[in-house]
Write a protein that holds these residues in place. Structure first.
Motif, PDB file in Angstrom:
ATOM      1  N   LYS A 224       0.834  -1.200   0.000  1.00 30.87           N
ATOM      2  CA  LYS A 224       0.000   0.000   0.000  1.00 30.87           C
ATOM      3  C   LYS A 224       0.878   1.264   0.000  1.00 30.87           C
ATOM      4  CE  LYS A 224      -3.371   1.420   3.166  1.00 30.87           C
ATOM      5  NZ  LYS A 224      -4.132   1.072   4.379  1.00 30.87           N
ATOM      6  N   ALA A 225       1.924   1.243   0.806  1.00 33.52           N
ATOM      7  CA  ALA A 225       2.832   2.395   0.884  1.00 33.52           C
ATOM      8  C   ALA A 225       3.527   2.619  -0.460  1.00 33.52           C
ATOM      9  CB  ALA A 225       3.866   2.172   1.984  1.00 33.52           C
ATOM     10  N   ILE A 226       3.921   1.509  -1.107  1.00 37.58           N
ATOM     11  CA  ILE A 226       4.618   1.636  -2.393  1.00 37.58           C
ATOM     12  C   ILE A 226       3.645   2.110  -3.480  1.00 37.58           C
ATOM     13  CG2 ILE A 226       5.925   0.407  -4.183  1.00 37.58           C
ATOM     14  CD1 ILE A 226       7.070  -1.340  -1.913  1.00 37.58           C
ATOM     15  N   ALA A 227       2.400   1.634  -3.415  1.00 32.22           N
ATOM     16  CA  ALA A 227       1.389   2.084  -4.383  1.00 32.22           C
ATOM     17  C   ALA A 227       1.188   3.589  -4.235  1.00 32.22           C
ATOM     18  CB  ALA A 227       0.076   1.334  -4.157  1.00 32.22           C
ATOM     19  N   ASP A 228       1.140   4.072  -3.014  1.00 36.50           N
ATOM     20  CA  ASP A 228       0.987   5.502  -2.744  1.00 36.50           C
ATOM     21  C   ASP A 228       2.177   6.276  -3.346  1.00 36.50           C
ATOM     22  OD1 ASP A 228      -0.698   7.253  -0.511  1.00 36.50           O
ATOM     23  OD2 ASP A 228       1.312   8.012  -0.883  1.00 36.50           O
ATOM     24  N   TYR A 229       3.364   5.752  -3.120  1.00 34.66           N
ATOM     25  CA  TYR A 229       4.589   6.349  -3.674  1.00 34.66           C
ATOM     26  C   TYR A 229       4.516   6.436  -5.203  1.00 34.66           C
ATOM     27  CZ  TYR A 229       9.446   6.146  -5.349  1.00 34.66           C
ATOM     28  OH  TYR A 229      10.616   6.360  -6.030  1.00 34.66           O
ATOM     29  N   GLN A 230       4.012   5.351  -5.800  1.00 35.27           N
ATOM     30  CA  GLN A 230       3.980   5.307  -7.270  1.00 35.27           C
ATOM     31  C   GLN A 230       2.981   6.286  -7.866  1.00 35.27           C
ATOM     32  OE1 GLN A 230       3.634   1.060  -8.209  1.00 35.27           O
ATOM     33  NE2 GLN A 230       5.875   0.893  -8.224  1.00 35.27           N
ATOM     34  N   ASN A 231       2.087   6.793  -7.039  1.00 33.55           N
ATOM     35  CA  ASN A 231       1.114   7.779  -7.521  1.00 33.55           C
ATOM     36  C   ASN A 231       1.587   9.210  -7.363  1.00 33.55           C
ATOM     37  OD1 ASN A 231      -1.047   6.389  -8.622  1.00 33.55           O
ATOM     38  ND2 ASN A 231      -1.673   5.712  -6.578  1.00 33.55           N
ATOM     39  N   ARG A 232       2.791   9.385  -6.846  1.00 34.92           N
ATOM     40  CA  ARG A 232       3.266  10.745  -6.620  1.00 34.92           C
ATOM     41  C   ARG A 232       4.168  11.196  -7.768  1.00 34.92           C
ATOM     42  NH1 ARG A 232       4.722  10.904  -0.180  1.00 34.92           N
ATOM     43  NH2 ARG A 232       3.033   9.549   0.539  1.00 34.92           N
ATOM     44  N   GLU A 233       4.255  12.496  -7.941  1.00 40.85           N
ATOM     45  CA  GLU A 233       5.134  13.031  -8.970  1.00 40.85           C
ATOM     46  C   GLU A 233       6.356  13.640  -8.288  1.00 40.85           C
ATOM     47  OE1 GLU A 233       4.372  15.482 -12.941  1.00 40.85           O
ATOM     48  OE2 GLU A 233       4.069  16.681 -11.149  1.00 40.85           O
ATOM     49  N   ARG A 234       7.519  13.096  -8.579  1.00 41.23           N
ATOM     50  CA  ARG A 234       8.749  13.605  -7.944  1.00 41.23           C
ATOM     51  C   ARG A 234       9.356  14.644  -8.862  1.00 41.23           C
ATOM     52  NH1 ARG A 234      12.310   8.944  -5.774  1.00 41.23           N
ATOM     53  NH2 ARG A 234      12.669  10.380  -4.028  1.00 41.23           N
ATOM     54  N   ARG A 235       9.223  15.892  -8.475  1.00 44.28           N
ATOM     55  CA  ARG A 235       9.586  16.984  -9.386  1.00 44.28           C
ATOM     56  C   ARG A 235      11.005  17.515  -9.181  1.00 44.28           C
ATOM     57  NH1 ARG A 235       4.005  17.812  -8.632  1.00 44.28           N
ATOM     58  NH2 ARG A 235       4.277  19.208  -6.859  1.00 44.28           N
ATOM     59  N   TYR A 236      11.631  17.256  -8.075  1.00 43.23           N
ATOM     60  CA  TYR A 236      13.001  17.736  -7.812  1.00 43.23           C
ATOM     61  C   TYR A 236      13.174  19.208  -8.186  1.00 43.23           C
ATOM     62  CZ  TYR A 236      14.169  12.810  -7.193  1.00 43.23           C
ATOM     63  OH  TYR A 236      14.213  11.520  -6.765  1.00 43.23           O
ATOM     64  N   GLY A 237      12.229  20.014  -7.828  1.00 41.72           N
ATOM     65  CA  GLY A 237      12.335  21.451  -8.063  1.00 41.72           C
ATOM     66  C   GLY A 237      11.833  21.913  -9.420  1.00 41.72           C
ATOM     67  N   LYS A 238      11.605  20.948 -10.337  1.00 44.85           N
ATOM     68  CA  LYS A 238      11.144  21.340 -11.680  1.00 44.85           C
ATOM     69  C   LYS A 238       9.624  21.496 -11.704  1.00 44.85           C
ATOM     70  CE  LYS A 238      14.862  19.117 -14.270  1.00 44.85           C
ATOM     71  NZ  LYS A 238      15.137  18.179 -15.361  1.00 44.85           N
ATOM     72  N   THR A 239       9.090  21.862 -12.844  1.00 47.22           N
ATOM     73  CA  THR A 239       7.633  21.923 -12.990  1.00 47.22           C
ATOM     74  C   THR A 239       7.147  20.621 -13.627  1.00 47.22           C
ATOM     75  OG1 THR A 239       7.673  22.814 -15.232  1.00 47.22           O
ATOM     76  CG2 THR A 239       7.790  24.420 -13.422  1.00 47.22           C
ATOM     77  N   SER A 240       5.849  20.358 -13.501  1.00 43.91           N
ATOM     78  CA  SER A 240       5.263  19.157 -14.120  1.00 43.91           C
ATOM     79  C   SER A 240       5.519  19.146 -15.623  1.00 43.91           C
ATOM     80  CB  SER A 240       3.749  19.144 -13.922  1.00 43.91           C
ATOM     81  OG  SER A 240       3.456  18.830 -12.607  1.00 43.91           O
ATOM     82  N   GLU A 241       5.382  20.312 -16.242  1.00 43.23           N
ATOM     83  CA  GLU A 241       5.547  20.423 -17.702  1.00 43.23           C
ATOM     84  C   GLU A 241       6.979  20.056 -18.103  1.00 43.23           C
ATOM     85  OE1 GLU A 241       4.143  22.718 -15.741  1.00 43.23           O
ATOM     86  OE2 GLU A 241       2.088  22.305 -16.376  1.00 43.23           O
ATOM     87  N   GLN A 242       7.933  20.523 -17.335  1.00 39.47           N
ATOM     88  CA  GLN A 242       9.335  20.181 -17.637  1.00 39.47           C
ATOM     89  C   GLN A 242       9.539  18.668 -17.567  1.00 39.47           C
ATOM     90  OE1 GLN A 242      11.079  22.790 -14.576  1.00 39.47           O
ATOM     91  NE2 GLN A 242      12.615  23.333 -16.101  1.00 39.47           N
ATOM     92  N   LEU A 243       8.956  18.062 -16.531  1.00 39.73           N
ATOM     93  CA  LEU A 243       9.144  16.621 -16.361  1.00 39.73           C
ATOM     94  C   LEU A 243       8.589  15.876 -17.564  1.00 39.73           C
ATOM     95  CD1 LEU A 243       8.169  16.017 -12.635  1.00 39.73           C
ATOM     96  CD2 LEU A 243      10.453  16.105 -13.617  1.00 39.73           C
ATOM     97  N   ARG A 244       7.422  16.322 -18.044  1.00 39.64           N
ATOM     98  CA  ARG A 244       6.803  15.639 -19.182  1.00 39.64           C
ATOM     99  C   ARG A 244       7.653  15.790 -20.436  1.00 39.64           C
ATOM    100  NH1 ARG A 244       1.631  18.086 -18.163  1.00 39.64           N
ATOM    101  NH2 ARG A 244       1.661  17.567 -15.967  1.00 39.64           N
ATOM    102  N   SER A 245       8.264  16.960 -20.612  1.00 40.89           N
ATOM    103  CA  SER A 245       9.082  17.126 -21.832  1.00 40.89           C
ATOM    104  C   SER A 245      10.443  16.437 -21.683  1.00 40.89           C
ATOM    105  CB  SER A 245       9.242  18.603 -22.196  1.00 40.89           C
ATOM    106  OG  SER A 245       9.956  19.252 -21.172  1.00 40.89           O
ATOM    107  N   ASP A 246      10.871  16.158 -20.434  1.00 46.74           N
ATOM    108  CA  ASP A 246      12.124  15.394 -20.219  1.00 46.74           C
ATOM    109  C   ASP A 246      11.991  13.951 -20.707  1.00 46.74           C
ATOM    110  OD1 ASP A 246      13.328  17.561 -19.103  1.00 46.74           O
ATOM    111  OD2 ASP A 246      13.265  16.866 -17.029  1.00 46.74           O
ATOM    112  N   ASP A 247      10.759  13.393 -20.610  1.00 52.53           N
ATOM    113  CA  ASP A 247      10.583  11.961 -20.947  1.00 52.53           C
ATOM    114  C   ASP A 247      10.836  11.685 -22.424  1.00 52.53           C
ATOM    115  OD1 ASP A 247       9.802  11.486 -18.360  1.00 52.53           O
ATOM    116  OD2 ASP A 247       7.656  11.593 -18.814  1.00 52.53           O
TER     117      ASP A 247
END
Ligand code: IPE
Ligand code: IPE
Ligand code: MG
Length: 247
Positions: A224-247
């Motif tokens: 359950k704890a790992i499932a919760d972790y997997q639903n989070r977005e780890r941004r490391y200071g960046k924005t969501s948009e940056q993360l998406r364009s990094d992929d």
């Protein structure tokens, strides 16, 4: 029947750290001595270690005894040391390909425990699966103070230039020097604090607090704890948009 929690095996946290709290309250709820809770907690450790290894977690660090725990009643400390001795099972580690390690000011531990720990570390050192790390007589402030002392000594002896000290230098002088930072920190037992645990290593950890007392924290709770972790977005200071364009 409990629902089965699906996990994304490609997005497992590499390093899971656990503050195993609530043994005493678990026992009290049952009208028993605190030690009874520690015994039950030790059983949970075996189950969680096996489940973490099955899930492919690379590093599992368990807060087993803190620097501050030396202030507990002597009988409780003695009982905890006895349980520690009893539950270090080399066979289980070999069976699960687990390499066993400890971090902390372990020279403070009784000799009979220390001897068994050292043997177990040595005998499991060639295992290539999960690293299981027990934090024993450990606290972050102790660890960081030791690191400062070592770094200062190297500068004094001319082995290290002041201008070359960076965050990697600190990392390389920690008890966890060969390990990645913590991805997921779990604390059971309802408190929401870090109690001097892996403060540097948790700089970017996802924190997960649950009310379940440690003896009741079974495989399903870990999932359950790992499932919760997997639903989070780890941004490391960046924005969501940056993360998406990094992929
Ligand atoms: C955690 O359980 C185990 C150790 C700190 C050794 P506690 O003994 O702290 O249990 P509570 O928090 O009193 O319930
Ligand atoms: C933290 O639990 C230490 C371990 C789990 C070994 P404690 O029960 O000692 O923490 P505090 O004192 O409540 O913060
Ligand atoms: Mg506690």
């Amino acid at each position: 029947m409990e629902e089965h929690i699906q996990l994304d095996m490609k997005c497992m946290p590499s390093h899971v750290a656990i503050i195993m709290d609530g043994n005493g309250r678990w026992a009290k709820q049952r009208g028993m001595e605190r030690t009874f809770g520690h015994q039950a907690g030790a059983e949970t450790v075996h189950q969680i270690v096996e489940e973490a290894a099955r899930l492919g977690i690379k590093y599992l660090t368990l807060y087993t005894f803190s620097t501050e725990n030396w202030n507990r009643p002597t009988e409780e400390i003695t009982a905890l040391m006895g349980l520690l001795f009893e539950h270090i099972e080399e066979e289980t580690f070999m069976k699960n390909n687990v390499s066993f390690k400890v971090i902390g000011d372990i020279d403070k531990l009784p000799n009979y425990v220390l001897g068994k720990l050292k043997k177990c570390i040595e005998h499991t050192s060639r295992n290539t699966g999960m690293s299981l790390v027990l934090a024993l007589s450990y606290s972050s402030k102790w660890e960081l103070t030791e690191a400062a002392r070592q770094i200062a000594t190297e500068v004094k002896d001319g082995k290290l230039q002041l201008s070359n000290i960076d965050s990697d230098t600190i990392q390389q002088h920690l008890a966890t020097k060969d390990m990645p930072d913590v991805d997921l920190l779990i604390r059971t037992g309802g408190e929401q604090r870090l109690s001097n645990y892996l403060l540097w290593q948790c700089a970017y950890a996802e924190l997960y607090f649950c009310d379940t007392y440690w003896p009741d924290f079974k495989e399903q709770e870990l999932r359950k704890a790992i499932a919760d972790y997997q639903n989070r977005e780890r941004r490391y200071g960046k924005t969501s948009e940056q993360l998406r364009s990094d992929d």
